[in-house]
Design an enzyme around this catalytic site. Structure first.
Site, PDB file in Angstrom:
ATOM      1  N   ASN A   1      24.491  65.848  84.977  1.00 25.40           N
ATOM      2  CA  ASN A   1      23.912  67.192  85.076  1.00 25.40           C
ATOM      3  C   ASN A   1      24.735  68.121  84.184  1.00 25.40           C
ATOM      4  O   ASN A   1      25.847  68.503  84.546  1.00 25.40           O
ATOM      5  CB  ASN A   1      23.961  67.663  86.539  1.00 25.40           C
ATOM      6  CG  ASN A   1      23.551  69.120  86.680  1.00 25.40           C
ATOM      7  OD1 ASN A   1      22.932  69.691  85.788  1.00 25.40           O
ATOM      8  ND2 ASN A   1      23.905  69.721  87.811  1.00 25.40           N
TER       9      ASN A   1
ATOM     10  N   LYS B   1      24.156  71.152  83.457  1.00 22.23           N
ATOM     11  CA  LYS B   1      24.084  72.575  83.838  1.00 22.23           C
ATOM     12  C   LYS B   1      23.769  73.415  82.595  1.00 22.23           C
ATOM     13  O   LYS B   1      22.994  72.988  81.755  1.00 22.23           O
ATOM     14  CB  LYS B   1      25.385  73.010  84.515  1.00 22.23           C
ATOM     15  CG  LYS B   1      25.833  72.013  85.588  1.00 22.23           C
ATOM     16  CD  LYS B   1      26.936  72.514  86.453  1.00 22.23           C
ATOM     17  CE  LYS B   1      27.326  71.419  87.431  1.00 22.23           C
ATOM     18  NZ  LYS B   1      28.150  71.882  88.521  1.00 22.23           N
TER      19      LYS B   1
ATOM     20  N   HIS C   1      19.357  71.728  93.414  1.00 23.18           N
ATOM     21  CA  HIS C   1      20.813  71.692  93.241  1.00 23.18           C
ATOM     22  C   HIS C   1      21.437  72.870  93.996  1.00 23.18           C
ATOM     23  O   HIS C   1      20.834  73.941  94.083  1.00 23.18           O
ATOM     24  CB  HIS C   1      21.145  71.779  91.744  1.00 23.18           C
ATOM     25  CG  HIS C   1      22.594  71.515  91.476  1.00 23.18           C
ATOM     26  ND1 HIS C   1      23.540  72.490  91.594  1.00 23.18           N
ATOM     27  CD2 HIS C   1      23.242  70.385  91.112  1.00 23.18           C
ATOM     28  CE1 HIS C   1      24.732  71.970  91.312  1.00 23.18           C
ATOM     29  NE2 HIS C   1      24.571  70.691  91.010  1.00 23.18           N
TER      30      HIS C   1
ATOM     31  N   GLU D   1      23.600  74.932  93.202  1.00 20.89           N
ATOM     32  CA  GLU D   1      23.709  76.173  92.404  1.00 20.89           C
ATOM     33  C   GLU D   1      22.375  76.913  92.374  1.00 20.89           C
ATOM     34  O   GLU D   1      22.335  78.134  92.343  1.00 20.89           O
ATOM     35  CB  GLU D   1      24.218  75.840  90.992  1.00 20.89           C
ATOM     36  CG  GLU D   1      25.701  75.494  91.018  1.00 20.89           C
ATOM     37  CD  GLU D   1      26.151  74.554  89.919  1.00 20.89           C
ATOM     38  OE1 GLU D   1      25.408  74.361  88.935  1.00 20.89           O
ATOM     39  OE2 GLU D   1      27.255  73.989  90.068  1.00 20.89           O
TER      40      GLU D   1
ATOM     41  N   GLU E   1      25.465  66.024  97.759  1.00 15.71           N
ATOM     42  CA  GLU E   1      26.482  66.782  97.030  1.00 15.71           C
ATOM     43  C   GLU E   1      27.107  67.818  97.962  1.00 15.71           C
ATOM     44  O   GLU E   1      26.582  68.937  98.096  1.00 15.71           O
ATOM     45  CB  GLU E   1      25.842  67.509  95.850  1.00 15.71           C
ATOM     46  CG  GLU E   1      25.207  66.581  94.840  1.00 15.71           C
ATOM     47  CD  GLU E   1      25.200  67.206  93.449  1.00 15.71           C
ATOM     48  OE1 GLU E   1      25.773  66.616  92.534  1.00 15.71           O
ATOM     49  OE2 GLU E   1      24.635  68.301  93.296  1.00 15.71           O
TER      50      GLU E   1
ATOM     51  N   GLY F   1      32.501  70.749  91.376  1.00 14.00           N
ATOM     52  CA  GLY F   1      33.287  71.508  90.397  1.00 14.00           C
ATOM     53  C   GLY F   1      34.654  71.942  90.899  1.00 14.00           C
ATOM     54  O   GLY F   1      35.297  72.790  90.291  1.00 14.00           O
TER      55      GLY F   1
ATOM     56  N   SER G   1      32.665  66.296  91.822  1.00 18.13           N
ATOM     57  CA  SER G   1      33.965  65.991  91.215  1.00 18.13           C
ATOM     58  C   SER G   1      34.191  64.500  90.940  1.00 18.13           C
ATOM     59  O   SER G   1      35.329  64.033  90.938  1.00 18.13           O
ATOM     60  CB  SER G   1      35.111  66.551  92.072  1.00 18.13           C
ATOM     61  OG  SER G   1      35.009  67.964  92.150  1.00 18.13           O
TER      62      SER G   1
HETATM   63  C1  PEP Z   1      26.942  68.714  90.083  1.00 18.58           C
HETATM   64  O1  PEP Z   1      26.900  69.887  89.738  1.00 18.58           O
HETATM   65  O2  PEP Z   1      25.904  68.112  90.355  1.00 18.58           O
HETATM   66  C2  PEP Z   1      28.255  68.065  90.160  1.00 18.58           C
HETATM   67  C3  PEP Z   1      28.364  66.952  90.838  1.00 18.58           C
HETATM   68  O3  PEP Z   1      29.278  68.711  89.501  1.00 18.58           O
HETATM   69  P1  PEP Z   1      30.792  68.178  89.315  1.00 18.58           P
HETATM   70  O4  PEP Z   1      30.722  66.700  89.011  1.00 18.58           O
HETATM   71  O5  PEP Z   1      31.342  68.978  88.185  1.00 18.58           O
HETATM   72  O6  PEP Z   1      31.498  68.432  90.615  1.00 18.58           O
END
Ligand code: PEP
Length: 231
Positions: free
Chosen positions: A7, A9, A85, A87, A155, A161, A191
């Site tokens: 992803n 973003k 997601h 976000e 998630e 993040g 992460s």
């Molecule tokens: C995400 O935004 O779907 C995600 C898993 O981000 P990160 O791997 O940076 O934590």
């Protein structure tokens, strides 16, 4: 076969996307999916990788400024979309209801869907994790019905993040809970990076990963795909 989805973003315009896609070779033994921003989808599709969008609207067309529909994505050669997601839920008012509408429309058009669920730290610490996950997953399950092509991404919001990945036990517990509600593949997101992914991905209940930060660098994304392919 495990699925590793990157992803991106709001990173990488068409030029950076082209450079990544030229350098990236998906290893045999895992499925790799890239999710660039809308404007970079044509550049990504050109290189023959499996490309998903980061969102999709429920209507085919209409007065919905700033949105993109499933038929438009299909016309480009895009094969699926992330939906819901955290976000989008946190910053853009996405709710279980709008997530459900997007899921239903996307699957109905034959797009694959990675639908995201996950609890905040506050919800986890106040004992509401199961309830939150149940409500999120049930909304998605009702929308999907018997249609094919759905994957859930678990998630935990506190892991996205932050560098603080869920422990393998935490992930297994959540994935098992979700799989008891809905029998579809469940990816882990939060992460994940090459240094920490092997123990997590090697668990049977973890069908792959949705990766943010570590998917932006072609070497680390390739390394994650290779780990998944080796399991
Ligand atoms: C995400 O935004 O779907 C995600 C898993 O981000 P990160 O791997 O940076 O934590």
């Amino acid at each position: 076969m495990k699925l590793i989805a990157g992803n991106w973003k709001m990173f990488k315009g068409p030029e950076a996307t082209r450079a990544f896609c030229e350098a990236f070779e998906a290893p045999d033994g895992a499925e790799a999916v890239l999710c660039p921003p809308f404007v970079s989808l044509p550049a990504a599709v050109e290189r023959g990788h499996t490309i998903f969008a980061q969102n999709v609207h429920w209507a085919d067309e209409g007065a919905f400024t700033g949105e993109v529909s499933a038929p438009m994505l299909l016309e480009l050669g895009v094969r699926g979309a992330i939906v819901g997601h955290s976000e989008r839920r946190q910053y853009f008012g996405e709710t279980d209801e709008t997530v459900a509408r997007r899921v239903a429309a996307a699957l109905g058009h034959g797009l694959r869907v990675i639908a995201c669920v996950g609890e905040t730290l506050e919800e986890r610490e106040s004992g509401q994790m199961d309830l939150v996950l149940r409500l999120q997953v049930e909304a998605i399950a009702d929308a999907a019905g018997t249609q094919e092509g759905l994957v859930i991404a678990y998630e935990p919001v506190w892991a996205i993040g932050t560098g603080q990945m869920a422990t393998p036990d935490q992930a297994r517990e959540a994935h098992t809970f979700i799989k008891n509600l809905l029998d579809v593949p469940v990816l882990y997101g939060g992460s994940a990076k090459p240094e920490n992914a092997e123990e997590l991905l090697s668990q049977e209940s973890v069908d792959g990963a949705l990766v943010g930060g570590a998917s932006l660098d072609v070497e680390s994304f390739t390394a994650l795909c290779r780990i998944a392919a080796s399991l």
